[in-house]
Scaffold this active site. Structure first.
Site, short mmCIF file in Angstrom:
data_model
loop_
_atom_site.label_atom_id
_atom_site.label_comp_id
_atom_site.label_asym_id
_atom_site.label_seq_id
_atom_site.Cartn_x
_atom_site.Cartn_y
_atom_site.Cartn_z
N LYS A 67 2.58 7.90 -1.67
CA LYS A 67 3.81 7.24 -1.23
C LYS A 67 4.98 8.20 -1.38
CE LYS A 67 1.89 3.17 -0.55
NZ LYS A 67 1.92 2.44 0.73
N LYS A 77 -4.09 -3.71 9.44
CA LYS A 77 -4.25 -4.69 8.38
C LYS A 77 -5.04 -5.87 8.94
CE LYS A 77 -1.50 -3.07 5.00
NZ LYS A 77 -1.10 -1.77 5.57
#
Length: 268
Positions: free
Chosen positions: A168, A267
């Site tokens: 991240k 997703k």
């Protein structure tokens, strides 16, 4: 399946689990994971399971665990009760009158698919058309307190056999951090995930990531910024991956036609 949903029973469960480690992104830090599990049972005792991947708060998209429960209990489950379903693909057609709420829809759709596979006596992957028997697994690593902590995690996961690392990033935790990783792991397959932390004003920072040979940079700009991502992709070498921007086949088609990305993170 060739049976009506009168022969089925749907059980909805709200689950909360403590994660092994806190997970920090540009959105914030998460320690607990809440989710919904939906079970579809037939009269023969077969059970199919689906999971809602919505978060506790609407930080990823507009859906939440509580709104998913509401949609499932008040709209989605009643919509398929007493309907004859020959194949799981029909479920998405039944739900087509309801806009968005795709994570809630997928919870029950996944359960119906899983039940279908159990009834056919085949793996779910085969029912969905999958052919591979093995896949390589990567891991996503949250923002750490120090770069040294991040390096220790990468080394640990590399030794455990993970084939690629996604780290991240956010403004101030990006170029120099990635450079530090590359100095220690020059060959490791590496990705960066920004979770919409940047804008086109940061284009020089994002360009600077090109030198590190990243597999991709994920969702660097706003979730509704398909046009801006097209502008960015023209300016950088690193493949852009879209995640929060893609909620449907149509979103994907438009992003591809605009040149907004080279990779899509899907997703359920």
């Amino acid at each position: 399946m060739g049976e009506t949903n009168e022969d089925k029973k749907y059980n909805l469960r709200h689950v909360k689990m403590k994660m092994k480690f806190p997970f920090t992104t540009s959105f914030g830090t998460f320690q607990d994971k809440e989710f919904l599990l939906l079970e579809a049972k037939d009269e023969n005792g077969n059970s199919g399971w689906g999971e809602s991947v919505a978060f506790h708060s609407p930080s990823y998209n507009e859906e939440r665990v509580k709104t998913n429960w509401h949609m499932l209990e008040d709209f989605l489950i009643p919509s398929i009760m007493n309907k004859e379903i020959e194949h799981p693909e029909e479920v998405s057609e039944i739900f087509s009158y309801i806009r968005k709420n795709n994570m809630a829809k997928s919870a029950i759709e996944g359960a119906v698919w899983d039940l279908f596979a159990k009834q056919k006596g085949i793996p779910l992957a085969a029912a969905l058309g999958g052919e591979r028997e093995e896949i390589e697994v990567g891991i996503s690593i949250g923002i750490q307190n120090t770069v040294d902590e991040l390096l220790r995690l990468i080394e640990k996961y590399n030794e455990e056999g993970y084939k690629r690392m996604k780290v991240k990033i956010k403004p101030g935790w990006d170029v120099e951090m990635i450079r530090y990783i590359r100095n220690h792991f020059p060959e490791i397959p590496l990705m960066a995930d920004a979770n919409s932390a940047y804008s086109l004003k940061d284009i020089n920072t994002l360009k600077a990531l090109d030198e590190f040979g990243l597999m991709m940079i994920e969702q660097p700009l706003a979730s509704d910024g398909i046009v801006d991502h097209a502008t960015l992709q023209k300016e950088i070498v690193t493949p852009v991956c879209l995640d929060e921007s893609i909620h449907s086949y149509e979103d994907a088609r438009k992003a591809i036609e605009l040149g907004s990305c080279q990779i899509i993170n899907i997703k359920i």
